[in-house]
Motif scaffolding. Structure first.
Motif, PDB file in Angstrom:
ATOM      1  N   TYR A  41      61.944  26.273  12.318  1.00  0.00           N
ATOM      2  CA  TYR A  41      62.085  26.135  13.844  1.00  0.00           C
ATOM      3  C   TYR A  41      61.832  27.214  14.512  1.00  0.00           C
ATOM      4  CZ  TYR A  41      66.795  27.397  12.408  1.00  0.00           C
ATOM      5  OH  TYR A  41      67.811  28.004  12.200  1.00  0.00           O
ATOM      6  N   TRP A  42      61.686  27.617  16.002  1.00  0.00           N
ATOM      7  CA  TRP A  42      61.574  28.574  16.239  1.00  0.00           C
ATOM      8  C   TRP A  42      62.847  28.861  17.140  1.00  0.00           C
ATOM      9  CZ3 TRP A  42      56.449  30.137  18.867  1.00  0.00           C
ATOM     10  CH2 TRP A  42      55.344  29.376  18.073  1.00  0.00           C
ATOM     11  N   GLU A  43      62.919  30.381  17.628  1.00  0.00           N
ATOM     12  CA  GLU A  43      64.086  30.887  18.397  1.00  0.00           C
ATOM     13  C   GLU A  43      63.566  31.801  19.467  1.00  0.00           C
ATOM     14  OE1 GLU A  43      65.690  33.219  14.957  1.00  0.00           O
ATOM     15  OE2 GLU A  43      66.676  31.286  14.133  1.00  0.00           O
ATOM     16  N   VAL A  44      64.807  32.241  20.143  1.00  0.00           N
ATOM     17  CA  VAL A  44      64.412  33.418  21.097  1.00  0.00           C
ATOM     18  C   VAL A  44      64.750  34.535  20.279  1.00  0.00           C
ATOM     19  CG1 VAL A  44      65.408  32.093  23.023  1.00  0.00           C
ATOM     20  CG2 VAL A  44      66.893  33.519  21.723  1.00  0.00           C
ATOM     21  N   PRO A  45      63.698  35.640  21.034  1.00  0.00           N
ATOM     22  CA  PRO A  45      63.761  36.784  20.410  1.00  0.00           C
ATOM     23  C   PRO A  45      65.168  37.419  20.115  1.00  0.00           C
ATOM     24  CG  PRO A  45      62.178  36.823  21.887  1.00  0.00           C
ATOM     25  CD  PRO A  45      62.988  35.586  22.060  1.00  0.00           C
ATOM     26  N   GLY A  46      65.644  37.968  18.920  1.00  0.00           N
ATOM     27  CA  GLY A  46      66.778  38.633  18.992  1.00  0.00           C
ATOM     28  C   GLY A  46      67.195  38.248  17.380  1.00  0.00           C
ATOM     29  N   GLY A  47      68.617  38.438  17.191  1.00  0.00           N
ATOM     30  CA  GLY A  47      68.907  38.456  15.634  1.00  0.00           C
ATOM     31  C   GLY A  47      70.428  38.701  15.464  1.00  0.00           C
ATOM     32  N   SER A  48      70.851  39.040  14.382  1.00  0.00           N
ATOM     33  CA  SER A  48      72.206  39.214  14.018  1.00  0.00           C
ATOM     34  C   SER A  48      72.555  40.365  14.366  1.00  0.00           C
ATOM     35  CB  SER A  48      72.363  39.036  12.412  1.00  0.00           C
ATOM     36  OG  SER A  48      72.085  37.862  11.899  1.00  0.00           O
ATOM     37  N   VAL A  49      73.913  40.599  14.881  1.00  0.00           N
ATOM     38  CA  VAL A  49      74.681  41.730  15.267  1.00  0.00           C
ATOM     39  C   VAL A  49      75.281  42.509  13.656  1.00  0.00           C
ATOM     40  CG1 VAL A  49      76.464  42.722  16.448  1.00  0.00           C
ATOM     41  CG2 VAL A  49      75.270  40.609  17.402  1.00  0.00           C
ATOM     42  N   GLU A  50      75.011  43.614  13.740  1.00  0.00           N
ATOM     43  CA  GLU A  50      75.362  44.017  12.291  1.00  0.00           C
ATOM     44  C   GLU A  50      76.574  44.735  12.571  1.00  0.00           C
ATOM     45  OE1 GLU A  50      72.135  46.949  11.395  1.00  0.00           O
ATOM     46  OE2 GLU A  50      70.889  45.439  10.960  1.00  0.00           O
ATOM     47  N   ALA A  51      77.348  44.838  11.416  1.00  0.00           N
ATOM     48  CA  ALA A  51      78.453  45.570  11.293  1.00  0.00           C
ATOM     49  C   ALA A  51      78.954  46.829  11.991  1.00  0.00           C
ATOM     50  CB  ALA A  51      79.050  45.839   9.947  1.00  0.00           C
ATOM     51  N   GLY A  52      79.585  46.968  13.216  1.00  0.00           N
ATOM     52  CA  GLY A  52      79.892  48.253  13.897  1.00  0.00           C
ATOM     53  C   GLY A  52      79.005  48.338  14.999  1.00  0.00           C
ATOM     54  N   GLU A  53      77.977  47.307  15.219  1.00  0.00           N
ATOM     55  CA  GLU A  53      77.060  47.263  16.539  1.00  0.00           C
ATOM     56  C   GLU A  53      77.472  46.405  17.459  1.00  0.00           C
ATOM     57  OE1 GLU A  53      72.225  46.807  16.362  1.00  0.00           O
ATOM     58  OE2 GLU A  53      73.441  45.493  15.372  1.00  0.00           O
ATOM     59  N   SER A  54      77.368  46.811  18.699  1.00  0.00           N
ATOM     60  CA  SER A  54      77.601  45.995  19.774  1.00  0.00           C
ATOM     61  C   SER A  54      76.581  44.674  20.070  1.00  0.00           C
ATOM     62  CB  SER A  54      77.701  46.884  21.017  1.00  0.00           C
ATOM     63  OG  SER A  54      76.425  47.064  21.634  1.00  0.00           O
ATOM     64  N   PRO A  55      76.833  43.681  20.571  1.00  0.00           N
ATOM     65  CA  PRO A  55      75.879  42.690  20.715  1.00  0.00           C
ATOM     66  C   PRO A  55      74.845  43.247  21.663  1.00  0.00           C
ATOM     67  CG  PRO A  55      78.284  41.767  21.016  1.00  0.00           C
ATOM     68  CD  PRO A  55      78.222  43.359  20.933  1.00  0.00           C
ATOM     69  N   TYR A  56      74.953  44.116  22.672  1.00  0.00           N
ATOM     70  CA  TYR A  56      73.899  44.619  23.639  1.00  0.00           C
ATOM     71  C   TYR A  56      73.032  45.525  22.726  1.00  0.00           C
ATOM     72  CZ  TYR A  56      71.977  46.564  27.629  1.00  0.00           C
ATOM     73  OH  TYR A  56      70.888  46.966  28.597  1.00  0.00           O
ATOM     74  N   ALA A  57      73.538  46.343  21.790  1.00  0.00           N
ATOM     75  CA  ALA A  57      72.759  47.235  20.989  1.00  0.00           C
ATOM     76  C   ALA A  57      72.010  46.617  20.243  1.00  0.00           C
ATOM     77  CB  ALA A  57      73.706  48.273  20.200  1.00  0.00           C
ATOM     78  N   ALA A  58      72.561  45.454  19.612  1.00  0.00           N
ATOM     79  CA  ALA A  58      71.639  44.681  18.752  1.00  0.00           C
ATOM     80  C   ALA A  58      70.577  43.788  19.271  1.00  0.00           C
ATOM     81  CB  ALA A  58      72.728  43.388  18.103  1.00  0.00           C
ATOM     82  N   VAL A  59      70.777  43.366  20.522  1.00  0.00           N
ATOM     83  CA  VAL A  59      69.546  42.482  21.157  1.00  0.00           C
ATOM     84  C   VAL A  59      68.345  43.701  21.558  1.00  0.00           C
ATOM     85  CG1 VAL A  59      70.259  42.724  23.530  1.00  0.00           C
ATOM     86  CG2 VAL A  59      68.863  40.684  22.952  1.00  0.00           C
ATOM     87  N   ASN A  60      68.714  44.968  21.968  1.00  0.00           N
ATOM     88  CA  ASN A  60      67.789  45.877  22.152  1.00  0.00           C
ATOM     89  C   ASN A  60      67.150  46.301  20.684  1.00  0.00           C
ATOM     90  OD1 ASN A  60      67.846  46.628  25.019  1.00  0.00           O
ATOM     91  ND2 ASN A  60      69.968  46.498  24.633  1.00  0.00           N
ATOM     92  N   ARG A  61      67.971  46.687  19.746  1.00  0.00           N
ATOM     93  CA  ARG A  61      67.245  46.757  18.581  1.00  0.00           C
ATOM     94  C   ARG A  61      66.272  45.771  18.069  1.00  0.00           C
ATOM     95  NH1 ARG A  61      68.437  44.597  14.005  1.00  0.00           N
ATOM     96  NH2 ARG A  61      70.630  44.135  14.567  1.00  0.00           N
ATOM     97  N   GLU A  62      67.060  44.524  17.997  1.00  0.00           N
ATOM     98  CA  GLU A  62      66.018  43.355  17.578  1.00  0.00           C
ATOM     99  C   GLU A  62      64.415  43.212  18.311  1.00  0.00           C
ATOM    100  OE1 GLU A  62      66.241  41.258  14.967  1.00  0.00           O
ATOM    101  OE2 GLU A  62      68.242  41.622  13.947  1.00  0.00           O
ATOM    102  N   LEU A  63      64.900  43.362  19.584  1.00  0.00           N
ATOM    103  CA  LEU A  63      63.636  43.277  20.521  1.00  0.00           C
ATOM    104  C   LEU A  63      62.485  44.255  20.066  1.00  0.00           C
ATOM    105  CD1 LEU A  63      65.221  42.363  23.914  1.00  0.00           C
ATOM    106  CD2 LEU A  63      63.828  41.005  22.416  1.00  0.00           C
ATOM    107  N   ARG A  64      62.887  45.605  19.716  1.00  0.00           N
ATOM    108  CA  ARG A  64      62.007  46.536  19.311  1.00  0.00           C
ATOM    109  C   ARG A  64      61.412  46.213  18.217  1.00  0.00           C
ATOM    110  NH1 ARG A  64      66.449  49.629  21.230  1.00  0.00           N
ATOM    111  NH2 ARG A  64      66.836  50.176  18.729  1.00  0.00           N
ATOM    112  N   GLU A  65      62.318  45.769  16.942  1.00  0.00           N
ATOM    113  CA  GLU A  65      61.999  45.243  15.712  1.00  0.00           C
ATOM    114  C   GLU A  65      60.839  43.849  15.740  1.00  0.00           C
ATOM    115  OE1 GLU A  65      65.920  47.162  13.384  1.00  0.00           O
ATOM    116  OE2 GLU A  65      65.187  44.941  13.600  1.00  0.00           O
ATOM    117  N   GLU A  66      61.255  43.124  16.509  1.00  0.00           N
ATOM    118  CA  GLU A  66      60.570  41.970  16.403  1.00  0.00           C
ATOM    119  C   GLU A  66      59.247  41.807  17.298  1.00  0.00           C
ATOM    120  OE1 GLU A  66      63.174  38.797  17.558  1.00  0.00           O
ATOM    121  OE2 GLU A  66      63.978  38.652  15.438  1.00  0.00           O
ATOM    122  N   LEU A  67      59.218  42.363  18.589  1.00  0.00           N
ATOM    123  CA  LEU A  67      58.079  42.495  19.282  1.00  0.00           C
ATOM    124  C   LEU A  67      57.324  43.931  19.549  1.00  0.00           C
ATOM    125  CD1 LEU A  67      59.815  40.482  22.210  1.00  0.00           C
ATOM    126  CD2 LEU A  67      58.661  39.597  20.336  1.00  0.00           C
TER     127      LEU A  67
END
Length: 158
Positions: A38-64
């Motif tokens: 299935y499809w998803e919005v860009p983003g992903g898992s929040v890693e240990a010790g990482e804030s959700p905001y940092a995670a979404v920024n990281r995931e957008l760089r990695e995915e897009l």
């Protein structure tokens, strides 16, 4: 019981952070992962010790492969446990408008994402799992109403 003993007894929840990105026509950006059907919005898992905001920024760089200035939190959604996963908190942030020049620079990691598409909300509802479709619709509404929402499994809680 010490504080660390008590902390060890607390429930552990998955966390995911995604972004609601839109084009100049109001469509939302979805990605098609290679690892789920299935499809998803860009983003992903929040890693240990990482804030959700940092995670979404990281995931957008990695995915897009593009830099996006992520804005405020639109939706917090508690997801119940299922046989294949634990309960979790899923967050959607406002990714704002992705202009055509940035859209043209999208580069997907082939091992992780098969494709991407701009979709209207009704089109997105046909591609996303029901709880995620509800979450994305709520995020679009929260953006429009300049508010944020708390959901449970994609449902509004009174």
């Amino acid at each position: 019981m010490t504080a660390s003993d008590y902390t060890a007894t607390l429930a552990r929840k998955r966390m995911g952070a995604g972004a609601l990105l839109s084009d100049q026509f109001g469509r939302v950006l979805l990605v098609e992962p290679t690892y789920v059907p299935y499809w998803e919005v860009p983003g992903g898992s929040v890693e240990a010790g990482e804030s959700p905001y940092a995670a979404v920024n990281r995931e957008l760089r990695e995915e897009l492969g593009v830099l996006v200035r992520v804005g405020r939190l639109l939706v917090t959604d508690w997801t119940p446990p299922a046989p294949e996963r634990t309960e979790g908190l899923m967050l959607i942030y406002d990714g704002g408008l992705l202009p055509p020049d940035q859209t043209a620079r999208i580069r997907l990691p082939a091992a992780e994402l098969r494709s991407w598409a701009w979709c209207t909300l009704p089109e997105a509802a046909t591609l996303l799992p029901e709880p995620l479709a509800r979450r994305v619709t709520a995020a679009a509404r929260a953006r429009q109403e300049n508010t944020s929402y708390y959901l449970e499994n994609g449902h509004f809680i009174a």
